[in-house]
Enzyme design. Structure first.
Site, PDB file in Angstrom:
ATOM      1  N   LYS A  93       0.777  -1.246  -0.128  1.00  0.00           N
ATOM      2  CA  LYS A  93      -0.106   0.013   0.078  1.00  0.00           C
ATOM      3  C   LYS A  93       0.857   1.284   0.012  1.00  0.00           C
ATOM      4  O   LYS A  93       1.709   1.426   0.677  1.00  0.00           O
ATOM      5  CB  LYS A  93      -1.028  -0.019   1.163  1.00  0.00           C
ATOM      6  CG  LYS A  93      -2.149   0.829   1.074  1.00  0.00           C
ATOM      7  CD  LYS A  93      -3.162   0.557   0.067  1.00  0.00           C
ATOM      8  CE  LYS A  93      -4.268   1.225   0.222  1.00  0.00           C
ATOM      9  NZ  LYS A  93      -5.136   0.852   1.384  1.00  0.00           N
ATOM     10  N   HIS A  94       0.759   2.301  -1.034  1.00  0.00           N
ATOM     11  CA  HIS A  94       1.544   3.195  -1.042  1.00  0.00           C
ATOM     12  C   HIS A  94       2.980   2.974  -1.146  1.00  0.00           C
ATOM     13  O   HIS A  94       3.830   3.622  -0.330  1.00  0.00           O
ATOM     14  CB  HIS A  94       1.179   4.101  -0.032  1.00  0.00           C
ATOM     15  CG  HIS A  94      -0.075   4.829  -0.037  1.00  0.00           C
ATOM     16  ND1 HIS A  94      -0.793   5.166  -0.988  1.00  0.00           N
ATOM     17  CD2 HIS A  94      -1.248   4.689   0.795  1.00  0.00           C
ATOM     18  CE1 HIS A  94      -2.006   5.787  -1.038  1.00  0.00           C
ATOM     19  NE2 HIS A  94      -2.389   5.335   0.425  1.00  0.00           N
ATOM     20  N   ASN A  99      13.066   5.791   7.521  1.00  0.00           N
ATOM     21  CA  ASN A  99      13.309   4.512   8.313  1.00  0.00           C
ATOM     22  C   ASN A  99      12.566   3.402   8.469  1.00  0.00           C
ATOM     23  O   ASN A  99      11.392   3.589   8.814  1.00  0.00           O
ATOM     24  CB  ASN A  99      13.725   5.130   9.760  1.00  0.00           C
ATOM     25  CG  ASN A  99      14.707   6.090   9.895  1.00  0.00           C
ATOM     26  OD1 ASN A  99      15.860   5.911   9.063  1.00  0.00           O
ATOM     27  ND2 ASN A  99      14.759   7.436  10.536  1.00  0.00           N
ATOM     28  N   HIS A 103      14.455   5.255  -0.040  1.00  0.00           N
ATOM     29  CA  HIS A 103      13.976   6.795  -0.155  1.00  0.00           C
ATOM     30  C   HIS A 103      13.019   6.888  -1.271  1.00  0.00           C
ATOM     31  O   HIS A 103      13.030   6.231  -2.271  1.00  0.00           O
ATOM     32  CB  HIS A 103      14.848   7.813  -0.261  1.00  0.00           C
ATOM     33  CG  HIS A 103      15.685   7.741   1.104  1.00  0.00           C
ATOM     34  ND1 HIS A 103      17.141   7.613   1.040  1.00  0.00           N
ATOM     35  CD2 HIS A 103      15.584   8.007   2.587  1.00  0.00           C
ATOM     36  CE1 HIS A 103      17.615   7.494   2.335  1.00  0.00           C
ATOM     37  NE2 HIS A 103      16.588   7.797   3.206  1.00  0.00           N
TER      38      HIS A 103
END
Length: 538
Positions: free
Chosen positions: A289-290, A432, A538
């Site tokens: 999800k996302h 993180n 990232h």
């Protein structure tokens, strides 16, 4: 010094009297050539293209009639000649150009239908270096660029998909092509040669192990125009680069509407994660999800793996992306349809599974034919203001043999297995990243926080919520292991994980305060290993 233009205005309409056809991809060629002939166009062609047309009874002049020179060197030299390029580049309204054509017997070429040697396809099928080099086209790009540069007078056609509208324009305009179409086709032509050269230069960089070549080019072919990007006010499109790596770009969409920008991004993340798990070692399921996993698990069967992955965070899984490392079966499909799912991607799906899922019209089902190799090298690109960030794919991995035990208590066999599993998942969680795992399933995931201790706390909180949904009194993190994608800079993140019930920790190590973290683990009787490899994402 820049070349100064003589400024001859481009005519709106150009009559097509002579066309040069030289194509590797012969799809639609004969129909296109017949349409040109019907429009009164003379055909000129080369080698295999000429033979294909003559076989269909079409009258074709060999290009050697224009050059008065035969093809030589196994066809490497055939169109690199003033008889061809003069016909493509001549400015028709320039008296000096016309005089040069008359003096040297150069005939005008009004349309050039050229596509290139299949270099990208040759690389994708794993051909050897000699074969790959032989499939670098030289004459084709030169003719394409010449005709596109002179689009004021010449129509450059590089894609069979454009044959139809060229023929329609000829019919509509009494054998002429309008300037607007010539300009559009010229833009496509330059984009095609740019993408082709990008593929060639990229292949050479790989062959020579050039990590940072002086110039770096990227290219692709439009696969789909998105309705919008990440948000409705953003435009977006999806391009493919010819890479044969199994995944979302090459997957077959068996049902459902076109994927959105976010769907493609999330589906890629899901499939890359599940590809970390060897199907011969067992079934695996990843729920995304996302772009972050909200549940990952292995099991004896796909339905077991799916159920265990779902248990990690049933709330977030609603409307998520599912990825499997084995052929999707009917039993698993029957469980999937109980909640709303956006996309399913798997190497394949059984007929039973396809039939069950077909009842969900809005669900997209994609099959890839295989898994991506997580160890395969590759390039990842990200745009920043004024440039591009380029890095190699994170294909690093660690197994139990690579772990360095740094605490007084060594992990037991179950903990070691879960550590390897959790660290593999953490590689695919936004930094993180904190991942709790128990018996081959995630039980809490914390992603994308500015503080690692916050990620640990969020993951633990999700585990409490999941336990409540399942009707359990004890948080799922009780007795789990915890993985961190990067080192714990302080002991606080570790202490949060221990408080949540983790009994073993896997992390890269490398902090100036490693000893403080080790001491905290020893004091709590927790086992900890260092991997020596970080997995920031990232």
């Amino acid at each position: 010094m820049a070349v100064v233009s003589k400024h001859h205005p481009a005519p709106d309409m150009v009559r097509i009297r002579r066309a040069l056809l030289s194509v590797s991809d012969k799809s639609g060629l004969v129909e296109f050539a017949r349409g040109l002939v019907d429009a009164g166009v003379e055909l000129v062609s080369t080698g295999g293209t000429r033979l294909a047309l003559e076989k269909e009874g079409l009258a074709v002049r060999d290009v050697s009639e224009l050059t008065d020179f035969p093809e030589i060197m196994d066809g490497r030299v055939k169109t690199l000649h003033p008889g061809v390029h003069g016909g493509l580049l001549a400015i028709r309204d320039d008296a000096e150009h016309q005089q040069a054509m008359q003096s040297h017997g150069i005939a005008e070429i009004d349309l050039a239908a050229i596509n290139l040697y299949p270099f990208e396809e040759t690389v994708a099928r794993g051909a050897d270096a000699a074969t790959t080099v032989e499939n670098i086209d030289i004459g084709g790009p030169a003719m394409i660029r010449a005709s596109a540069k002179n689009h004021a007078y010449v129509t450059a056609v590089t894609d069979p998909d454009d044959y139809g509208r060229v023929l329609e324009a000829l019919k509509t305009n009494d054998g002429c092509i309008p300037l607007a179409l010539r300009k559009e086709l010229a833009a496509l032509a330059f984009a095609r040669t740019a993408a082709y050269d990008a593929a060639v230069s990229g292949w050479f960089a790989g062959e020579l192990d050039l990590e940072s070549p002086r110039h770096r080019a990227f290219g692709g072919r439009l696969h789909a125009v998105m309705r919008y990007g990440e948000n409705p006010h953003q435009q977006a499109a999806f391009y493919t680069n010819g890479n044969n790596r199994p995944g979302v770009a090459g997957a077959q969409l068996l049902q459902g509407k076109q994927l959105s920008y976010n769907n493609i991004n999330d589906t890629d993340a899901a499939f890359e994660l599940v590809s970390e798990f060897d199907p011969a070692a067992g079934a695996a399921c990843a729920i995304i999800k996302h772009a972050n996993p909200c549940g990952v698990a292995v099991g004896e069967s796909l339905v077991e793996a799916y159920g265990r992955a779902l248990a990690c965070d049933q709330t977030s899984a609603f409307g998520g992306i599912l990825a499997f490392n084995q052929v999707l079966d009917g039993e698993t499909a029957s469980e999937i349809v109980k909640i709303f799912t956006e996309v399913i991607i798997a190497p394949d799906a059984s007929e039973e599974a396809r039939e069950i899922l077909s009842a969900k019209k809005n669900l997209r089902l994609m099959i890839t034919g295989g898994l991506a190799d997580p160890r395969q090298p590759g390039i990842m690109v990200k745009s920043v203001s004024g440039g591009l960030l380029v890095q190699s794919r994170d294909n690093g991995s660690r197994t139990a043999d690579d772990f360095k035990i740094v605490t007084k208590r060594a992990p037991d066999a179950r903990e070691l297995d879960d550590m390897a599993f959790a660290f593999r998942v953490a590689k695919h969680v936004k930094s993180n990243a904190i991942v709790y795992a128990l018996n081959g399933a995630t039980v809490g995931i914390g992603a994308g926080q500015m503080s690692r201790v916050d990620s640990a706390r969020i993951a633990a909180r999700k585990a409490v919520d999941a336990a409540e949904v399942l009707g359990l009194d004890t948080p799922l993190t009780k007795g789990s292991v915890v993985a961190s994608d990067a080192f714990f800079p302080f002991a606080d993140g570790l202490l949060s994980a221990i408080e949540a019930g983790a009994t073993a920790v896997i992390q890269p190590g490398g902090s100036m305060r490693d000893q403080d973290v080790i001491d905290a683990a020893d004091e709590a009787g927790v086992a900890m290993v260092f991997t020596g490899m970080r997995h920031f994402r990232h």
